[in-house]
Structure formats: C-alpha cells, structure tokens
Write a protein that holds these residues in place. Structure first.
Motif, mmCIF file in Angstrom:
data_model
loop_
_atom_site.group_PDB
_atom_site.id
_atom_site.type_symbol
_atom_site.label_atom_id
_atom_site.label_comp_id
_atom_site.label_asym_id
_atom_site.label_seq_id
_atom_site.Cartn_x
_atom_site.Cartn_y
_atom_site.Cartn_z
ATOM 1 N N VAL A 269 0.830 -1.204 0.000
ATOM 2 C CA VAL A 269 0.000 0.000 0.000
ATOM 3 C C VAL A 269 0.869 1.261 0.000
ATOM 4 C CG1 VAL A 269 -1.666 1.342 1.362
ATOM 5 C CG2 VAL A 269 -2.005 -1.112 1.041
ATOM 6 N N VAL A 270 1.983 1.251 0.721
ATOM 7 C CA VAL A 270 2.831 2.449 0.799
ATOM 8 C C VAL A 270 3.977 2.431 -0.208
ATOM 9 C CG1 VAL A 270 2.312 2.703 3.260
ATOM 10 C CG2 VAL A 270 4.397 1.496 2.586
ATOM 11 N N TYR A 271 4.306 1.262 -0.726
ATOM 12 C CA TYR A 271 5.545 1.055 -1.476
ATOM 13 C C TYR A 271 5.716 1.984 -2.675
ATOM 14 C CZ TYR A 271 8.938 -1.363 -4.468
ATOM 15 O OH TYR A 271 9.995 -1.673 -5.283
ATOM 16 N N SER A 272 4.654 2.228 -3.435
ATOM 17 C CA SER A 272 4.816 3.025 -4.656
ATOM 18 C C SER A 272 5.198 4.474 -4.366
ATOM 19 C CB SER A 272 3.543 2.983 -5.505
ATOM 20 O OG SER A 272 2.449 3.547 -4.809
ATOM 21 N N GLY A 273 5.098 4.898 -3.104
ATOM 22 C CA GLY A 273 5.558 6.231 -2.729
ATOM 23 C C GLY A 273 6.861 6.220 -1.963
ATOM 24 N N THR A 274 6.941 5.389 -0.918
ATOM 25 C CA THR A 274 8.107 5.443 -0.035
ATOM 26 C C THR A 274 9.331 4.735 -0.597
ATOM 27 O OG1 THR A 274 7.256 3.530 1.196
ATOM 28 C CG2 THR A 274 6.728 5.724 2.057
ATOM 29 N N CYS A 275 9.161 3.932 -1.641
ATOM 30 C CA CYS A 275 10.344 3.346 -2.285
ATOM 31 C C CYS A 275 11.246 4.423 -2.880
ATOM 32 C CB CYS A 275 9.936 2.349 -3.362
ATOM 33 S SG CYS A 275 11.321 1.496 -4.137
ATOM 34 N N LEU A 276 10.720 5.623 -3.069
ATOM 35 C CA LEU A 276 11.559 6.724 -3.553
ATOM 36 C C LEU A 276 12.729 6.990 -2.615
ATOM 37 C CD1 LEU A 276 8.807 9.241 -4.751
ATOM 38 C CD2 LEU A 276 10.296 7.820 -6.191
ATOM 39 N N PHE A 277 12.606 6.606 -1.352
ATOM 40 C CA PHE A 277 13.693 6.829 -0.407
ATOM 41 C C PHE A 277 14.902 5.938 -0.691
ATOM 42 C CE2 PHE A 277 10.596 9.380 1.626
ATOM 43 C CZ PHE A 277 11.329 10.329 2.333
ATOM 44 N N GLU A 278 14.746 4.946 -1.555
ATOM 45 C CA GLU A 278 15.928 4.209 -2.018
ATOM 46 C C GLU A 278 16.886 5.143 -2.750
ATOM 47 O OE1 GLU A 278 15.031 0.817 -4.367
ATOM 48 O OE2 GLU A 278 14.234 -0.341 -2.696
ATOM 49 N N GLY A 279 16.368 6.237 -3.280
ATOM 50 C CA GLY A 279 17.203 7.193 -4.008
ATOM 51 C C GLY A 279 17.813 8.264 -3.129
ATOM 52 N N THR A 280 17.716 8.100 -1.807
ATOM 53 C CA THR A 280 18.275 9.073 -0.871
ATOM 54 C C THR A 280 19.274 8.396 0.059
ATOM 55 O OG1 THR A 280 16.714 8.733 0.961
ATOM 56 C CG2 THR A 280 15.984 10.146 -0.854
ATOM 57 N N ASN A 281 19.841 9.201 0.977
ATOM 58 C CA ASN A 281 20.741 8.639 1.989
ATOM 59 C C ASN A 281 20.003 8.224 3.254
ATOM 60 O OD1 ASN A 281 20.180 11.280 2.776
ATOM 61 N ND2 ASN A 281 22.231 11.647 3.629
ATOM 62 N N LEU A 282 18.669 8.245 3.244
ATOM 63 C CA LEU A 282 17.891 7.755 4.366
ATOM 64 C C LEU A 282 17.577 6.276 4.181
ATOM 65 C CD1 LEU A 282 16.944 10.949 3.977
ATOM 66 C CD2 LEU A 282 15.358 10.303 5.806
ATOM 67 N N SER A 283 17.395 5.571 5.276
ATOM 68 C CA SER A 283 16.937 4.191 5.223
ATOM 69 C C SER A 283 15.486 4.145 4.792
ATOM 70 C CB SER A 283 17.074 3.535 6.603
ATOM 71 O OG SER A 283 16.368 2.299 6.642
ATOM 72 N N GLU A 284 15.163 3.214 3.886
ATOM 73 C CA GLU A 284 13.776 2.979 3.513
ATOM 74 C C GLU A 284 13.171 1.836 4.327
ATOM 75 O OE1 GLU A 284 16.431 0.675 0.688
ATOM 76 O OE2 GLU A 284 16.382 2.707 1.545
ATOM 77 N N GLY A 285 13.837 1.501 5.432
ATOM 78 C CA GLY A 285 13.294 0.487 6.331
ATOM 79 C C GLY A 285 13.720 -0.927 6.031
ATOM 80 N N ARG A 286 14.582 -1.127 5.025
ATOM 81 C CA ARG A 286 15.111 -2.482 4.818
ATOM 82 C C ARG A 286 15.888 -2.893 6.069
ATOM 83 N NH1 ARG A 286 14.891 -4.189 -0.564
ATOM 84 N NH2 ARG A 286 14.473 -2.524 -2.071
ATOM 85 N N GLY A 287 15.762 -4.160 6.418
ATOM 86 C CA GLY A 287 16.421 -4.628 7.634
ATOM 87 C C GLY A 287 15.578 -4.415 8.881
ATOM 88 N N THR A 288 14.304 -4.030 8.704
ATOM 89 C CA THR A 288 13.353 -3.929 9.809
ATOM 90 C C THR A 288 12.153 -4.802 9.487
ATOM 91 O OG1 THR A 288 11.906 -2.141 9.012
ATOM 92 C CG2 THR A 288 14.017 -1.498 10.000
ATOM 93 N N THR A 289 11.258 -4.937 10.443
ATOM 94 C CA THR A 289 10.035 -5.703 10.197
ATOM 95 C C THR A 289 8.981 -4.876 9.474
ATOM 96 O OG1 THR A 289 9.172 -5.115 12.378
ATOM 97 C CG2 THR A 289 10.416 -7.173 12.203
#
Length: 420
Positions: A269-289
C-alpha cells in the motif's frame, strides 16, 4: 498468429468463455470488502479447472516465483509437474529466484529444481536476444507467466514480464499470462510517467509510478503500445471475482511475500511512494520488520514527523520513530525518522505521500542528500522530482508537474483494462 489488442483466449468452447468473462455468477454480492464474496479465482485456478486445455499438446515453460501458489498454498509448479494433462518442462526464475532464496539484486542462477527435477533458467537482468536464446535452448513451445505484482512501476517483475514477452516474440514462442490481483486495487494510475531517457530495469517503458493495473492488463498494454512492431502471440487468462476497488485482503487469497522486503499487503500500500527513499541517503526500512513504512537516518528527530503531519495529508499519519536496521543502510545503528500509518486506504495517495515525505525530510534534516548516482531519477522516471525539491518546491508544485503526462497515460491505460 498475433491476437487482437485484447489478446483474449480464443481456443473455443469453455476456454474462450474463460478469458472473456471477468466475473461469473455470485462473484460479487455485497458492497463491503470481502463480505459475502466468492473467493477470487486466479488465472491459474481457472486454467487448472479447465484441465489445462489452453496448453494441451505443448511443451510448457513457466516464469514464476514463490507467489505462484494455489488457494491451499501449494506452488503451481508442484501442482502442474505430476499432472498428465500438462507437459511442464522448464521453469524460469526472476529476481530473487524461482524458490525465492535471493535478496534484492540477486537471483538463483541455472540449476535443477530438487523437488521436481525440472531445469530452472535464470531470467534476471536478461533481455532481448540473450533471453530469447534461453527460451529456445529450453525447448518449450509456450512460455507462461504467473507472478504476484505489487502495483508499482519500479517493482521489477512487470519488467521481467515485458522482457520475456519481447524475447518470446524473438524466439517464436507463444506467451500466456495467468492473472493475479493488483494488491493495492486497480482504481487509478498515480504519479509521474517514465521519461524514456531514464529507462532501466526499475522502469523500462512509459507507465506511471503506480499503474493501477493487473499483470494481464499490463501485458496487453505492453503488446499493443510498446511491442507493436513485433508483438508476441499473447493470450491471457483472467481472474474471476476480482473488482478494481479490491485491496488484497478482499480477495480471500493467501499472501506470499513477492520479495523479501514486501512482507505484507500493507507494505504494498505504501511502497509506490516510499520506495523513492531508495534514491536518498535515508533508510527505507530495509532490515526492519516494517520496510517502506519505517524511514529514517542518523540525526533525524521529531521535527520530520511534525512537519509531515502538519500537511494534513488524506488517509495517513506519521509517528516519530527510532529503529536499528539489521542490514542495508545504517546496519546495526539506531536511527530516527517516521513510521507511516495508513488510516484510510481509500483516501491515501501513496505517491503524493512519498513526495511530501521527501520535501519535509529535506526541510527538517540538514543531512538530507540524494544518492550520488541519482537513483531517484530512475525511480521517479525523470529529473523533475529531484530538481524541483532541490529548488524548494512544495508537494503541490511537484505533484502538479506530472499532471499532463499522467492524464495522457490514463487514456492509454483505459484501453487495456479487463475488469470494470
């Protein structure tokens, strides 16, 4: 033979009806999500119920992964292999692999499947003639595709679909798509449309960031709009009982993570928006639940959540959050950020929300930066998102910049929708 634009099954008899009827009797009896509803039947369920007549007399190869399951959670390859009504002779694995053992950016390579003995071929990052040669070497007559998508342009399985269609046409193979639900509904296309100058495996062609289509609908669009010079002989097997407004939990189908960082339908539900953070220096939550729901970096504090909440975006709220990723960015370090809480799925706009979070992150954290390779341009499909945010544009200005392109895509998209 190349089928008409609709690409529907034309094998006659029951199979002809199978493809041209989206919902049979009793498919949708109540207005509420799932209330009184008949379970959605996937393309594979309907193909099997018809005795695999569409595939009769042919050597069949299937492009699939762990999401290719039946309602009783058996894998379709394990179901088809011992069935004398279908001659399954090969499997083709995408990113993460056929059995799903590889992380993002990986695959399983060429091997023989221990459970069935079938040869498994690797399609990841292969396209054009090299992929066509794999189809030829496998000896199959028909390539079948059955993978659960997540509804976003940068989710790579739809480009595996595109590449396999193109390669099947080059190899002279028939192509059959077994449809599954778009887990975030098929109501609307949202976000920027890809500029072809930024084509990559996270966006081959000019579709919007959230496409609002099923894989069978995308296959019809690809064949008519992007592969028209050499279309594949395409047939699709539709679902029954699915409505465009259905989220995944309305389908009655079991969820299998289509990739390691897509653990739940809520992630999609959120992925199509927040996956944009893969293009930044912030964590997109990989490595979390909660990948793609948790976002953050060292030095981020409560000001980001406050700024995001002040925008009063529809259907969503943001909680100040702290987390320590077990892998990927900031592995083993405690970072600050936000958790995205979707409170009304119907009102929520994931792409607008993703842009708003980028805008507010840059304004509230001095350490904000784009990845040095400008991956954000490939994810968003253009330079405008990055350059407008850098220039101080607000959320409405960024979103407004793609309005004309999106309107044009929506007109094209409408021509290829199978479910009304």
């Amino acid at each position: 033979m190349t089928l008409s634009r609709r690409g529907l099954l034309a094998a006659g008899g029951a199979m002809g009806a199978l493809a041209t009827t989206a919902a049979g009797p009793g498919a949708a009896v109540a207005a509420g999500h799932g209330a009184g509803r008949t379970r959605v039947r996937t393309g594979f369920d309907r193909l099997k119920a018809d005795g695999y007549r569409l595939l009769a007399g042919e050597k069949v190869g299937i492009v699939t992964n762990p999401t290719g399951i039946t309602p009783d959670v058996r894998h379709i390859v394990d179901v088809m292999h011992p069935d004398d009504r279908v001659n399954l002779t090969a499997v083709f694995g995408p990113e993460h692999g056929f059995r799903g053992t590889a992380q993002a950016g990986g695959s399983e390579g060429r091997y023989d499947d221990p459970a069935t003995g079938l040869p498994v071929y690797d399609t990841y990052l292969k396209s054009g003639r090299p992929l066509a040669d794999i189809f030829t070497a496998s000896g199959v007559d028909t390539v079948v595709f059955d993978i659960q998508d997540a509804g976003a342009r940068f989710y790579t399985y739809i480009w595996t679909l595109y590449d396999c269609m193109e390669a099947a046409a080059l190899a002279g193979k028939r192509f059959v798509v077994l449809d599954r639900p778009n887990p975030v509904t098929g109501r609307a296309a949202l976000g920027p449309v890809l500029d072809p100058a930024f084509a990559s495996f996270v966006g081959r062609r000019e579709i919007s960031q959230a496409h609002g289509m099923t894989v069978a609908e995308l296959a019809l669009l690809f064949n008519a709009e992007f592969l028209a010079d050499r279309p594949v002989e395409l047939e699709v097997v539709k679902m029954s009982g699915w409505r465009r407004a259905d989220f995944f939990d309305a389908t009655g189908l079991p969820w299998v993570p289509p990739s390691p960082n897509m653990p739940t339908p809520e992630t999609a539900v959120v992925y199509s928006g927040t996956c944009l953070f893969e293009g930044t220096n912030l964590s997109e939550g990989r490595g979390t639940t909660r990948p793609f729901e948790l976002l953050g970096a060292e030095g981020v504090d409560h000001r980001w959540a406050a700024a995001a909440n002040a925008l009063d975006l529809p259907g969503v709220a943001f909680r100040e959050a702290y987390f320590a990723p077990t892998f990927s960015k900031f592995q083993g370090k405690t970072v600050g950020g936000v958790q995205v809480h979707v409170q009304d799925r119907e009102a929520f706009d994931p792409v607008r929300t993703g842009i708003a979070l980028l805008v507010t992150a840059k304004r509230t954290w001095s350490g904000f930066a784009w990845r040095a390779d400008n991956a954000i341009d490939r994810l968003s499909g253009n330079t405008r998102v990055r350059t407008m945010i850098d220039a101080g544009a607000d959320t409405d200005e960024v979103v407004g910049a793609w309005a004309a392109d999106l309107a044009a895509f929506r007109k094209v998209r409408k021509e290829h929708l199978l479910y009304r």
